[in-house]
Design an enzyme around this catalytic site. Structure first.
Site, mmCIF file in Angstrom:
data_model
loop_
_atom_site.group_PDB
_atom_site.id
_atom_site.type_symbol
_atom_site.label_atom_id
_atom_site.label_comp_id
_atom_site.label_asym_id
_atom_site.label_seq_id
_atom_site.Cartn_x
_atom_site.Cartn_y
_atom_site.Cartn_z
ATOM 1 N N ASP A 14 0.831 -1.206 0.000
ATOM 2 C CA ASP A 14 0.000 0.000 0.000
ATOM 3 C C ASP A 14 0.868 1.261 0.000
ATOM 4 O OD1 ASP A 14 -2.376 1.391 -0.001
ATOM 5 O OD2 ASP A 14 -2.677 1.244 2.172
ATOM 6 N N ASN A 62 -10.823 -2.621 -5.606
ATOM 7 C CA ASN A 62 -10.047 -1.646 -6.388
ATOM 8 C C ASN A 62 -10.709 -1.332 -7.735
ATOM 9 O OD1 ASN A 62 -6.827 -2.842 -5.151
ATOM 10 N ND2 ASN A 62 -8.037 -1.095 -4.471
HETATM 11 C C1 IPE Z 1 -5.412 -2.797 -0.364
HETATM 12 O O1 IPE Z 1 -5.072 -1.467 -0.473
HETATM 13 C C2 IPE Z 1 -5.346 -3.447 -1.710
HETATM 14 C C3 IPE Z 1 -4.019 -3.569 -2.303
HETATM 15 C C4 IPE Z 1 -2.901 -3.231 -1.741
HETATM 16 C C5 IPE Z 1 -3.988 -4.144 -3.623
HETATM 17 P P1 IPE Z 1 -6.170 -0.326 -0.636
HETATM 18 O O2 IPE Z 1 -5.463 0.970 -0.635
HETATM 19 O O3 IPE Z 1 -7.029 -0.622 -1.817
HETATM 20 O O4 IPE Z 1 -7.081 -0.535 0.666
HETATM 21 P P2 IPE Z 1 -7.816 0.527 1.583
HETATM 22 O O5 IPE Z 1 -8.728 1.305 0.685
HETATM 23 O O6 IPE Z 1 -6.765 1.381 2.188
HETATM 24 O O7 IPE Z 1 -8.530 -0.281 2.616
HETATM 25 C C1 IPE Z 2 -1.501 0.226 -3.391
HETATM 26 O O1 IPE Z 2 -1.282 1.596 -3.381
HETATM 27 C C2 IPE Z 2 -1.649 -0.315 -4.777
HETATM 28 C C3 IPE Z 2 -3.001 -0.770 -5.106
HETATM 29 C C4 IPE Z 2 -4.039 -0.731 -4.298
HETATM 30 C C5 IPE Z 2 -3.201 -1.306 -6.449
HETATM 31 P P1 IPE Z 2 -2.476 2.611 -3.415
HETATM 32 O O2 IPE Z 2 -2.846 2.870 -4.830
HETATM 33 O O3 IPE Z 2 -3.598 2.154 -2.539
HETATM 34 O O4 IPE Z 2 -1.798 3.899 -2.802
HETATM 35 P P2 IPE Z 2 -2.446 4.900 -1.756
HETATM 36 O O5 IPE Z 2 -2.948 4.100 -0.603
HETATM 37 O O6 IPE Z 2 -3.565 5.600 -2.477
HETATM 38 O O7 IPE Z 2 -1.346 5.821 -1.384
HETATM 39 MG MG MG Z 3 -4.095 2.405 -0.594
#
Ligand code: IPE
Ligand code: IPE
Ligand code: MG
Length: 234
Positions: A14, A62
Site C-alpha cells: 500500500d 479496487n
Molecule cells: C489494499 O489497499 C489493496 C491492495 C494493496 C492491492 P487499498 O489501498 O485498496 O485498501 P484501503 O482502501 O486502504 O482499505
Molecule cells: C496500493 O497503493 C496499490 C493498489 C491498491 C493497487 P495505493 O494505490 O492504494 O496507494 P495509496 O494508498 O492511495 O497511497
Molecule cells: Mg491504498
C-alpha cells in the site's frame, strides 16, 4: 540460535499513490515504482529462505477506482507478467494467482496463464499474486466449491475441517506467518482472512515504493522477536 524465518509472508503493498503525490508525480508512477520494488523483494525473500510470498496486487474493491487507474494497473500487470518477470524465471520463482477470474479481461488472463505455465516447475520460492482478490469472496467461493463437490458425491460433509478447507481456497497454501502492510494503514482490507488466523502483523509507515530489501530485513528482524504461542502457554 537458529534464525526464525517465516515460511509464508504476505504483503499488503500500500501507499503507491501517496508516494507519487509526495513527489508531485502521477499515481501511476507510484504503481510503476512499486512493481520494480516487488521484483527485488521476491528475489530477496528467496535469499532469506522464505518459501512462500503472497502479495496483494489488486483487490475486488479496487475496481471502484477511476477507470484510468484501473486500466493503467491492468496494463502494468500484463507488462510485468510478459516481460519484467524474465528475472523471476531466472531466479527459479514459481508464480500462482489468487482471486476471481471473472471481471478480468482476456488479455490479462492470458498473461497470467502464461506466467503460471512458464514457471510451474520452478522450486525456489512461490509467489502468490492476489489479483481481483477478496478474502470474503475467497471463503464464499470455497464454500460454493464444497457444496458442488458434496452434491456430486465427491465429498462427504463430515470430512470438512479447518485443515481440509484450505484445499478449497484459490491456492492450497500454508497459513500466513507474517503479514506486512506498508504506508501506515493498520487494517487488513479483506486480505487472506482465512489464512491469517494466527499471523504476526507488522505495520510500517514506509510507502511501498520505498519498501526495499533493507526495510524487509528490518521487518524480518521484528518477526524474530515475536513470541508465537497459538493459544498455548509457552
Ligand atoms: C489494499 O489497499 C489493496 C491492495 C494493496 C492491492 P487499498 O489501498 O485498496 O485498501 P484501503 O482502501 O486502504 O482499505
Ligand atoms: C496500493 O497503493 C496499490 C493498489 C491498491 C493497487 P495505493 O494505490 O492504494 O496507494 P495509496 O494508498 O492511495 O497511497
Ligand atoms: Mg491504498
Amino acid at each position: 540460535m537458529e534464525k526464525m524465518i517465516p515460511k509464508h509472508v504476505a504483503i499488503i503493498m500500500d501507499g503507491n499513490g501517496r508516494w507519487a503525490k509526495q513527489r508531485g508525480l502521477k499515481r501511476s508512477e507510484g504503481h510503476l515504482k512499486g512493481s520494480l520494488v516487488l521484483e527485488d523483494l521476491v528475489v530477496h525473500a528467496k535469499k532469506r529462505g522464505i518459501s512462500m510470498l503472497s502479495v496483494y496486487a489488486f483487490s475486488t474493491d479496487n475496481f471502484k477506482r477511476p477507470k484510468e487507474e484501473v486500466d493503467y494497473l491492468m496494463n502494468l500487470f500484463i507488462k510485468m507478467f510478459t516481460t519484467k518477470f524474465k528475472r523471476l524465471m531466472k531466479e527459479n520463482v514459481k508464480v500462482v494467482f489468487s482471486g476471481r477470474r471473472e471481471g478480468l479481461k482476456a488479455n490479462v488472463l492470458k498473461a497470467m496463464d502464461q506466467i503460471v505455465e512458464k514457471t510451474t516447475d520452478n522450486t525456489a520460492i512461490t509467489l502468490n499474486i492476489c489479483l481481483n482478490y477478496g478474502g470474503q469472496e475467497e471463503i464464499v467461493d470455497a464454500v460454493n466449491k464444497i457444496v458442488k463437490d458434496v452434491k456430486c458425491g465427491n465429498l462427504s460433509l463430515d470430512t470438512i475441517d479447518k485443515h481440509s478447507f484450505y484445499h478449497y481456497l484459490y491456492q492450497d497454501l500454508p497459513p500466513v506467518d507474517f503479514l506486512i502492510r506498508t504506508s501506515g494503514e493498520q487494517r487488513v482490507s479483506n486480505f487472506m482472512l482465512y489464512q491469517m488466523s494466527y499471523s504476526e502483523l507488522y505495520f510500517t509507515n514506509t510507502f511501498f515504493p520505498d519498501f526495499d530489501e533493507e526495510q524487509f530485513d528490518i521487518a524480518l528482524a521484528e518477526y524474530e522477536r515475536r513470541n508465537r504461542t497459538f493459544g498455548e502457554v509457552k
